[in-house]
Design an enzyme around this catalytic site. Structure first.
Site, PDB file in Angstrom:
ATOM      1  N   LYS A 156       0.864  -1.211  -0.111  1.00  0.00           N
ATOM      2  CA  LYS A 156      -0.130  -0.066   0.023  1.00  0.00           C
ATOM      3  C   LYS A 156       1.017   1.374  -0.065  1.00  0.00           C
ATOM      4  O   LYS A 156       0.563   2.400  -0.658  1.00  0.00           O
ATOM      5  CB  LYS A 156      -0.927  -0.086   1.219  1.00  0.00           C
ATOM      6  N   HIS A 192      -9.807 -26.758 -36.966  1.00  0.00           N
ATOM      7  CA  HIS A 192     -10.759 -26.069 -36.352  1.00  0.00           C
ATOM      8  C   HIS A 192     -11.437 -27.104 -35.248  1.00  0.00           C
ATOM      9  O   HIS A 192     -12.677 -27.251 -34.908  1.00  0.00           O
ATOM     10  CB  HIS A 192     -12.053 -25.794 -37.149  1.00  0.00           C
TER      11      HIS A 192
END
Length: 521
Positions: free
Chosen positions: A138, A281
């Site tokens: 922080k 595919h």
């Protein structure tokens, strides 16, 4: 840039720590530490101050409380450029702590042990570590925080080049890494404990959290107008596309990755000899065993030379020079993936500079259990990965399959597991003859498989057929018999099973039930 004057070090993973702490001492950094970490550093001849001496409070409650103290968190969170913070810190004798080096109790490794008890798991939930990490992260404009030993040398090099200081940009990057690590840590705890709430939670906890790390941003996604990226799991053990090493070729596209994964997972099914899978595919368009890898490739390619154009090739043996030469001479290919690639083969493929050549490493015969996930709008479908092959093989026809037919039935059944539903696979002598994929009607998949075989000039008569799900009507069997199919493997379970079996008997076909469906949507 923030000059490092005081560092708090408390780690479970002590790899590279002595060298790093020695580097800090070289810059005159005061080192605060606890327990085993402090002992390791002192034994290495480094000067260390115990955190208990720094705070004026001893470690207590069997080590559960070590660093949870205002002199630690005030020293981390106090804003150096805020006069009120500075005054309050001075009032309470709180000195700034400029660096935190923490990695967490090994919760994930502990619960990976099948014999782990709830008590063991609880004792390996780190409290002080994540709290310090979050406090330091922080206040990253003033505090350098390290959670990964891989960053030790990077930070030391920066300190060496900047008079003991670390850039704010580096601190920000390290802080982000902290939040990624603590979120993954909390997710592991939540997922593990969540499976122990009740019987319904044993496989699927009430909340499920995962973390994936981005490895690359792609040029585009499934289509050029879609943005895309590739993310992978942490600590992957199994040979997979996520762990594969690209030896040459263009960047893998979104569709390349999806199709290569389908090819690799399919080829893992075939262990009895050299084998090749060609995918287009997401569907196998050619699969075959061979006496050699070259033979396997040639058979797989011959199944459907049209669909193989621009396809993905997966091999279950080291790619050798002969097979590599045949591939580059015969077809346009997007990706080749194999457990190993011979140097001579790599040199041959290099002539096609755009072909992506991947080496994935050897895989275990039995894959570890894992979860499959599919995103839907507003939610996520989660299921066990379909790893099993059959529940119980049972011959239900009057005619028993021959040994050769049974071998081909099991071969085509493995292939069908990786074909989009509705899936029909014709095969003979360890190679696919025709593949019908993704149709709304199973009988149409069978017709397509026959058309594919005819188009490839392959003889269907005497071939076997695999169906990923049961036949709802006898027409699928009648059509198969008409083109010469001699044996069928399917899950069974239709209300018309007796009618379907009777059709097989009428045509003199052998039929085997597996008791297990393999839909693939």
């Amino acid at each position: 840039m923030a000059v490092i004057k005081r560092a708090l070090i408390s780690v479970s993973d002590k790899s590279g720590l002595v060298e790093f702490a020695t580097g800090l001492s070289r810059h005159g950094v005061e080192i605060l530490s606890t327990g085993g970490t402090a002992k390791l550093l002192r034994d290495a001849g480094l000067k260390v101050k115990d955190v208990s001496e720094h705070t004026g409070y001893p470690e207590m409650l069997d080590g559960r409380v070590k660093t949870l103290h205002p002199k630690v968190h005030g020293g981390l969170l106090g804003l150096r450029d805020n006069p009120a913070h500075v005054a309050k810190m001075a009032e309470h004798g709180i000195t700034p702590i400029d660096m935190v080096v923490v990695n967490l109790y090994p919760f994930e490794a502990t619960v990976a042990n099948a014999d782990c008890t709830l008590e063991d798991a609880i004792e390996n939930i780190d409290i002080g570590g994540p709290t310090m990490l979050r406090s330091a992260a922080k206040n990253n404009q003033s505090v350098t925080v390290l959670v990964d030993p891989a960053d030790y040398q990077v930070v030391l090099a920066e300190m060496d080049g900047n008079g003991g200081a670390v850039a704010k940009e580096t601190n920000f990057r390290l802080a982000l890494k902290v939040y990624q690590r603590t979120s993954a840590y909390d997710a592991a705890i939540s997922n593990w404990l969540g499976r122990r709430v009740d019987a319904d939670s044993a496989d699927f906890p009430s909340a499920l959290t995962f973390q994936f790390h981005r490895t690359e941003v792609m040029r585009y996604g499934e289509n050029p107008h879609q943005k895309a990226a590739f993310y992978v799991e942490r600590d992957i053990k199994e040979a997979s596309l996520a762990t594969a090493r690209q030896l040459q070729g263009k960047q893998l596209s979104y569709n390349n990755i999806a199709d290569t994964d389908a090819a690799l997972e399919c080829i893992k099914q075939f262990t009895d000899g050299p084998a090749c899978v060609i995918v287009k595919h997401a569907n196998p368009c050619g699969v075959a065993y061979g006496e050699t890898l070259l033979d396997a490739y040639q058979k797989a390619f011959s199944t459907d030379t049209e669909s193989a154009f621009g396809g993905i090739i997966a091999l279950n043996r080291e790619l050798d020079a002969l097979t590599a030469q045949a591939i580059v001479d015969q077809q346009f290919v997007e990706v080749i993936i194999a457990p190993k690639v011979a140097k001579a083969a790599s040199e041959i493929v290099a002539a096609k500079k755009n072909v992506r050549l991947l080496e994935c490493g050897e895989w275990q015969q039995d894959s570890a259990a894992r979860l499959d996930m599919k995103r839907v709008n507003g939610g996520l479908l989660v299921q066990e990965t379909d790893l099993d092959l059959f529940a119980d093989l049972k011959v239900v026809s009057k005619r028993q399959p021959t040994a050769a037919e049974m071998k081909d039935l099991l071969f085509t059944w493995r292939v069908a597991k990786f074909v989009k539903s509705n899936a029909i696979v014709y095969g003979k002598d360890g190679m696919t003859i025709g593949v019908g994929a993704g149709q709304m009607s199973r009988v149409n998949s069978a017709r397509i498989a026959a058309i594919k075989a005819e188009h490839a000039g392959l003889e269907v008569k005497g071939a076997v057929m695999a169906s990923d799900a049961f036949f709802p009507f006898r027409d699928g069997i009648d059509n198969a018999a008409a083109v010469g199919i001699c044996a069928v493997i399917q899950p069974g379970g239709s209300i018309r099973d007796e009618e379907v079996i009777a059709a097989a008997d009428e045509h003199g076909m052998a039929m085997v039930f597996t008791g297990m469906r393999h839909f693939r949507h």
